[in-house]
Design an enzyme around this catalytic site. Sequence first.
Site, mmCIF file in Angstrom:
data_model
loop_
_atom_site.group_PDB
_atom_site.id
_atom_site.type_symbol
_atom_site.label_atom_id
_atom_site.label_comp_id
_atom_site.label_asym_id
_atom_site.label_seq_id
_atom_site.Cartn_x
_atom_site.Cartn_y
_atom_site.Cartn_z
ATOM 1 N N PHE A 248 0.836 -1.199 0.000
ATOM 2 C CA PHE A 248 0.000 0.000 0.000
ATOM 3 C C PHE A 248 0.869 1.246 0.000
ATOM 4 O O PHE A 248 2.055 1.218 0.336
ATOM 5 C CB PHE A 248 -0.966 0.007 1.189
ATOM 6 C CG PHE A 248 -0.311 0.192 2.532
ATOM 7 C CD1 PHE A 248 -0.178 1.466 3.087
ATOM 8 C CD2 PHE A 248 0.177 -0.893 3.249
ATOM 9 C CE1 PHE A 248 0.421 1.648 4.315
ATOM 10 C CE2 PHE A 248 0.776 -0.722 4.484
ATOM 11 C CZ PHE A 248 0.903 0.552 5.023
ATOM 12 N N CYS A 249 0.252 2.350 -0.411
ATOM 13 C CA CYS A 249 0.918 3.650 -0.453
ATOM 14 C C CYS A 249 -0.170 4.717 -0.392
ATOM 15 O O CYS A 249 -1.322 4.413 -0.080
ATOM 16 C CB CYS A 249 1.777 3.779 -1.711
ATOM 17 S SG CYS A 249 0.867 3.497 -3.250
ATOM 18 N N THR A 250 0.139 5.945 -0.710
ATOM 19 C CA THR A 250 -0.826 7.033 -0.560
ATOM 20 C C THR A 250 -2.021 6.863 -1.486
ATOM 21 O O THR A 250 -3.172 6.856 -1.046
ATOM 22 C CB THR A 250 -0.147 8.387 -0.822
ATOM 23 O OG1 THR A 250 0.989 8.514 0.023
ATOM 24 C CG2 THR A 250 -1.126 9.528 -0.567
ATOM 25 N N ILE B 208 -4.118 4.403 0.418
ATOM 26 C CA ILE B 208 -4.666 4.827 1.703
ATOM 27 C C ILE B 208 -5.840 5.786 1.516
ATOM 28 O O ILE B 208 -6.848 5.709 2.224
ATOM 29 C CB ILE B 208 -3.572 5.506 2.551
ATOM 30 C CG1 ILE B 208 -2.425 4.530 2.839
ATOM 31 C CG2 ILE B 208 -4.135 6.047 3.866
ATOM 32 C CD1 ILE B 208 -1.161 5.200 3.337
#
Length: 257
Positions: free
Chosen positions: A184-186, A213
């Site tokens: 996951f990331c932004t 996210i």
Amino acid sequence: MTHPTVLNISCYKFVPLPDAAALRDLLSARAVAADLKGTILLAEEGINFFLAGSADAVRGFVDALRTDARFADVAPKESWSASVPFRKMLVKVKREIIRMDHPTIAPAHGRAPSVDPATLQRWLAQGHDDDGREVVTLDTRNAFEVDHGTFDNAIDWRIDKFTEFPPALRAHKAALQDKTVVSFCTGGIRCEKAAILMREEGLTNVYQLEGGILKYFELTDGAHYHGGCFVFDERRVLAADLSTEPQPATEENTINK
């Protein structure tokens, strides 16, 4: 309390863009005409953009972008603020829209499997995926971003830039072999490349969090995540309800760190 009137969007798409230089001029003219602020990154591998302005102007820009068949399915993530969190409008052509320095990773030629926010939330609540396999979340962001908030018990390799992710993966790969790994990331762009690399390196039970996210915040109540989400504009950190108060810009607040 009045409702914030500035619409902020973030979006990316991996799609071949051999005409990136020509697109730069077209999209720059459209954005300036609509009085938008933010950043648009273009490369032969795709587009990545962060824009803010009035709702009509922002959505009008997206509607115009969708008239190009390559962008017909773009689905920006939305949040609101009381003021525009960007100081100028920048449109750049770069070698990669997110730099990994790993040329064999080409998401436009085939994506890694993804998991939607609701499914990930359910997996985290039950402690395993639908096949009974242990689920771990892998944060692919830079260390200073992770420090503002992340998923509970997320794996964090303390990288300072995304080009450090490939060697970090090779150093820790053995610990992930028998688990279901959700990167996951932004907003999805880094974790998409990361998931493809993990599969290329031989990990089979790998997913990316669809929309990152920000989409998790948008579609769930934020359970299993603590803290906020760092964003690369003057808002700095968004809470799980996507709210924030504008904060002064710092050297960290530049896109593509």
